[in-house]
Design a protein around this motif. Structure first.
Motif, mmCIF file in Angstrom:
data_model
loop_
_atom_site.group_PDB
_atom_site.id
_atom_site.type_symbol
_atom_site.label_atom_id
_atom_site.label_comp_id
_atom_site.label_asym_id
_atom_site.label_seq_id
_atom_site.Cartn_x
_atom_site.Cartn_y
_atom_site.Cartn_z
ATOM 1 N N VAL A 230 -0.480 -1.633 -4.616
ATOM 2 C CA VAL A 230 -1.122 -0.435 -5.295
ATOM 3 C C VAL A 230 -0.521 0.742 -6.745
ATOM 4 C CG1 VAL A 230 0.082 1.468 -3.601
ATOM 5 C CG2 VAL A 230 -1.475 2.101 -4.205
ATOM 6 N N ASP A 231 0.986 -0.155 -6.509
ATOM 7 C CA ASP A 231 1.578 0.314 -7.640
ATOM 8 C C ASP A 231 0.922 0.284 -9.053
ATOM 9 O OD1 ASP A 231 3.565 2.087 -6.417
ATOM 10 O OD2 ASP A 231 4.791 -0.242 -6.344
ATOM 11 N N THR A 232 0.696 -1.226 -9.179
ATOM 12 C CA THR A 232 0.430 -1.696 -9.943
ATOM 13 C C THR A 232 -1.227 -1.081 -10.750
ATOM 14 O OG1 THR A 232 0.515 -4.027 -9.163
ATOM 15 C CG2 THR A 232 -1.619 -4.115 -11.046
ATOM 16 N N LEU A 233 -2.045 -0.195 -9.526
ATOM 17 C CA LEU A 233 -3.060 0.230 -10.063
ATOM 18 C C LEU A 233 -2.042 1.583 -10.678
ATOM 19 C CD1 LEU A 233 -4.868 0.471 -6.242
ATOM 20 C CD2 LEU A 233 -5.650 -1.078 -8.309
ATOM 21 N N PHE B 274 0.744 -1.343 -0.395
ATOM 22 C CA PHE B 274 -0.130 0.046 -0.179
ATOM 23 C C PHE B 274 0.968 0.810 -0.424
ATOM 24 C CE2 PHE B 274 -2.850 -3.341 2.435
ATOM 25 C CZ PHE B 274 -3.983 -3.332 0.849
ATOM 26 N N ARG B 275 2.292 1.083 -0.292
ATOM 27 C CA ARG B 275 2.966 2.312 -0.364
ATOM 28 C C ARG B 275 3.381 2.832 -1.568
ATOM 29 N NH1 ARG B 275 8.049 0.058 2.701
ATOM 30 N NH2 ARG B 275 8.971 1.614 0.705
ATOM 31 N N LEU C 102 5.217 3.509 -5.264
ATOM 32 C CA LEU C 102 6.196 3.203 -5.764
ATOM 33 C C LEU C 102 7.110 2.502 -5.298
ATOM 34 C CD1 LEU C 102 6.525 7.024 -6.958
ATOM 35 C CD2 LEU C 102 5.734 5.056 -8.019
ATOM 36 N N ALA C 103 6.285 1.661 -3.826
ATOM 37 C CA ALA C 103 7.300 0.700 -2.990
ATOM 38 C C ALA C 103 8.002 -0.505 -4.669
ATOM 39 C CB ALA C 103 6.966 0.357 -2.231
ATOM 40 N N THR C 104 6.916 -1.000 -4.801
ATOM 41 C CA THR C 104 7.561 -1.792 -6.139
ATOM 42 C C THR C 104 7.858 -1.394 -7.837
ATOM 43 O OG1 THR C 104 5.054 -3.057 -5.446
ATOM 44 C CG2 THR C 104 5.982 -4.046 -6.867
ATOM 45 N N VAL C 105 7.858 -0.278 -8.161
ATOM 46 C CA VAL C 105 8.343 0.261 -9.142
ATOM 47 C C VAL C 105 9.668 0.473 -8.265
ATOM 48 C CG1 VAL C 105 8.719 2.226 -10.574
ATOM 49 C CG2 VAL C 105 6.076 1.215 -10.129
ATOM 50 N N ARG C 106 9.935 0.451 -7.131
ATOM 51 C CA ARG C 106 11.833 0.779 -6.737
ATOM 52 C C ARG C 106 12.386 -0.551 -6.398
ATOM 53 N NH1 ARG C 106 9.741 4.346 -2.488
ATOM 54 N NH2 ARG C 106 9.588 6.280 -3.373
#
Length: 193
Positions: A126-129, A48-49, A51-55
């Motif tokens: 949330v990054d997928t969204l 739920f943070r 850009l965490a997954t993008v990073r």
């Protein structure tokens, strides 16, 4: 009855039907890709943070990062074109169309994320969204304004061609819209001076 600013006649129907069919087919493919249960030994916690997954993907570097981020951008990107196509209007405000399409893409992404919470092996991210929504907006910006411009020019050429084919000395006979007949003055023979 034709809506103002829509594509004319049979072309409008063809564009809307084609857009609607492709939209349903794409959503069925997306549902199949995202809502199938995964057989995995363990599942990461929900993210739920922003850009965490993008990073984390960027930390992988190279082709793997591009593949993961590209997949997130591409999943719902066709909605950026298919939603306006199914709507079938040529003369709309470009910013309003972008906002409407992007909002619809975001809502579709949220709906998928909510449905994934009940599917084994799938987690909310949330990054997928964010990536899905950006993908819809980029596809819309890249293709829809140019496509609408092309269709408007084609319709204007067709209208000019039809206007040239009419006899300019006579013009069109006005008709009463509700009845579809000519007024009496046009039906009477011309009087000689």
């Amino acid at each position: 009855m034709q809506r103002q600013g829509s594509i004319g006649g049979n072309a409008a129907i063809r564009v809307r039907v084609t857009g609607g069919v492709l939209l349903v087919a794409h959503l069925a493919l997306v549902a199949w890709l995202t809502l199938r249960p995964l057989d995995v030994p363990w599942v990461t916690p929900a993210n739920f943070r922003p850009l965490a997954t993008v990073r984390a993907d960027l930390a992988l570097g190279g082709a793997e990062a591009a593949r993961r981020i590209g997949a997130g951008l591409a999943l719902l990107a066709p909605l950026g074109v298919l939603l306006p196509m199914a709507h079938g209007r040529l003369r709309v405000s470009a910013p309003a169309s972008l906002v409407r399409t992007t909002a619809a893409g975001a809502l579709a992404s949220v709906g998928i994320a909510l449905l994934q919470t009940g599917v084994p092996g799938r987690v909310a991210d949330v990054d997928t969204l964010l990536l899905n929504t950006v993908g819809v907006a980029l596809a819309h910006l890249a293709l829809v304004p140019a496509g609408r411009l092309l269709l408007r020019r084609r319709a204007e050429r067709r209208d000019r061609s039809a206007a040239r084919q009419e006899d300019p000395s006579q013009g069109r006979t006005p008709t009463i819209p509700r009845v579809g007949i000519a007024p009496w003055s046009d039906a009477l023979p011309p009087s000689s001076p």
